[in-house]
Write an enzyme that holds these catalytic residues in place. Structure first.
Site, PDB file in Angstrom:
ATOM      1  N   ILE A   1       0.780  -1.306   0.024  1.00  0.00           N
ATOM      2  CA  ILE A   1      -0.169   0.095   0.099  1.00  0.00           C
ATOM      3  C   ILE A   1       0.955   1.259   0.126  1.00  0.00           C
ATOM      4  CG2 ILE A   1      -1.970  -1.207   1.095  1.00  0.00           C
ATOM      5  CD1 ILE A   1      -1.086   0.305   3.646  1.00  0.00           C
ATOM      6  N   ASP A   2       2.123   1.198   0.271  1.00  0.00           N
ATOM      7  CA  ASP A   2       2.937   2.287   0.418  1.00  0.00           C
ATOM      8  C   ASP A   2       3.232   2.685  -0.916  1.00  0.00           C
ATOM      9  OD1 ASP A   2       3.080   2.275   3.390  1.00  0.00           O
ATOM     10  OD2 ASP A   2       4.749   0.942   3.241  1.00  0.00           O
TER      11      ASP A   2
ATOM     12  N   GLU B   1       2.779   7.958   9.144  1.00  0.00           N
ATOM     13  CA  GLU B   1       3.621   7.648  10.379  1.00  0.00           C
ATOM     14  C   GLU B   1       4.849   7.767  10.752  1.00  0.00           C
ATOM     15  OE1 GLU B   1       2.903   3.448  10.795  1.00  0.00           O
ATOM     16  OE2 GLU B   1       3.048   3.206   8.653  1.00  0.00           O
TER      17      GLU B   1
END
Length: 323
Positions: free
Chosen positions: A127-128, A223
């Site tokens: 997903i990154d 994050e």
């Protein structure tokens, strides 16, 4: 090239099942034998294999996660573990391997190919979206849609109470999700690992919105942001700027699950077919990618040495649109 093994490794990503389905059905189309390898590289070492047919992958294209399960294998990082994996593949008559995952997966695949010369093709699924050699990775679009849905919902309550919301999204080393969703959701500021922003710089941006009488403010924080986590940044802001009622939402693994988007299903399907065809063409240690809608193959070694950079111009666009 008669028997082709397929595995998923590392973190799961929506669309992995669509890629598995494409690999299996492409094998059958070309009269090859698809073999499932469960639990990633741990499954290679344990010999956890299963022969598949076309019906084995029925009704999975819409499912998130991976039916093959996944893991991060410490034993595979050792020469002994990789030797055992190769012996199991040889005994099972597997001629080629398709590994679906991210950088860790491709590191293992590249070393494995170097040591034993077994042909390996990588399919980028994370997903990154932090893997070079492809415009987008499987799972990225779905994760972004999840974030946008969450921000849209949070905007309702934020505007009702004139609050400052910090929303933390995944991206320990990259800000692709944060940047893309910041533009698409119309937030006031975005903080990513690739570009530092102090709390004072952040508050300058936020204050500009206050001067234009905005009813709420939303900041997206990756994050891995160097300034700190969303919780830490919110605390620093609330201590220094007491006029703001700050709230934090950490989306976490919500972004990794759920039904894959149309874009991810189509991307995974194209890559799965290309991976099988790549092995048949004699590719031995490459990653399949799609750049400008065209299928490409890039050596895994090159992929692992390249950094995929975010487009910093997006910050300028977000600044223009957030007034």
């Amino acid at each position: 090239m008669q028997r082709i093994g397929v595995l998923t490794s590392g973190g799961d990503a929506p669309g992995m099942n669509a890629a598995i389905r494409a690999v299996v059905r492409s094998c059958i189309y070309y009269k090859k034998e698809p073999v499932a390898i469960y639990r990633g590289y741990d499954g290679l070492i344990a010999g956890d294999f299963e022969n598949l047919d076309g019906r084995s992958v029925s009704n999975i294209i819409q499912r998130g996660g991976t039916i093959l399960k996944s893991s991060r294998s410490k034993p595979f990082m050792t020469p002994e573990g990789r030797k055992k994996a190769f012996e199991n593949l040889t005994n099972a008559g597997i001629d080629g391997l398709i590994a679906i995952g991210g950088n860790g997966t491709f590191t293992g695949a590249s070393i494995f190919n170097e040591e034993f010369k077994l042909p390996v093709i990588g399919i980028p699924a994370t997903i990154d979206n932090d893997i070079a050699g492809t415009d987008f990775t499987i799972g990225f679009d779905t994760a972004c849609n999840k974030v946008i849905d969450a921000i849209d919902s949070i905007k309702d309550t934020a505007s009702s109470h004139n609050r400052l919301f910090f929303i933390e999204v995944m991206g320990r080393h990259s800000g692709f999700i944060a940047l893309r969703t910041a533009i698409a959701a119309g937030v006031e500021a975005v903080m990513v690992p690739e570009q530092e922003m102090s709390t004072d710089e952040l508050m300058t941006v936020i204050s500009r919105g206050g001067e234009s009488k905005k009813s709420s403010t939303i900041v997206v924080v990756a994050e891995g942001c160097k300034t700190g986590s969303a919780t830490e940044i919110a605390k620093m802001v609330s201590e220094k700027y007491t006029d703001y009622d700050t709230k934090v939402t950490v989306l976490g693994h919500l972004q990794r699950g759920g039904t894959p988007s149309c874009t991810d299903r189509e991307l995974a399907s194209r890559m799965g077919v290309a991976a099988v065809e790549g092995l048949m063409m004699g590719k031995t240690s490459d990653m399949v990618g799609i750049i400008w809608q065209h299928v490409t193959f890039t050596p895994l070694k090159e992929i692992l040495e390249m950094d995929k950079m975010i487009n910093l111009d997006v910050f300028r666009i977000n600044e223009i649109l957030s007034i």
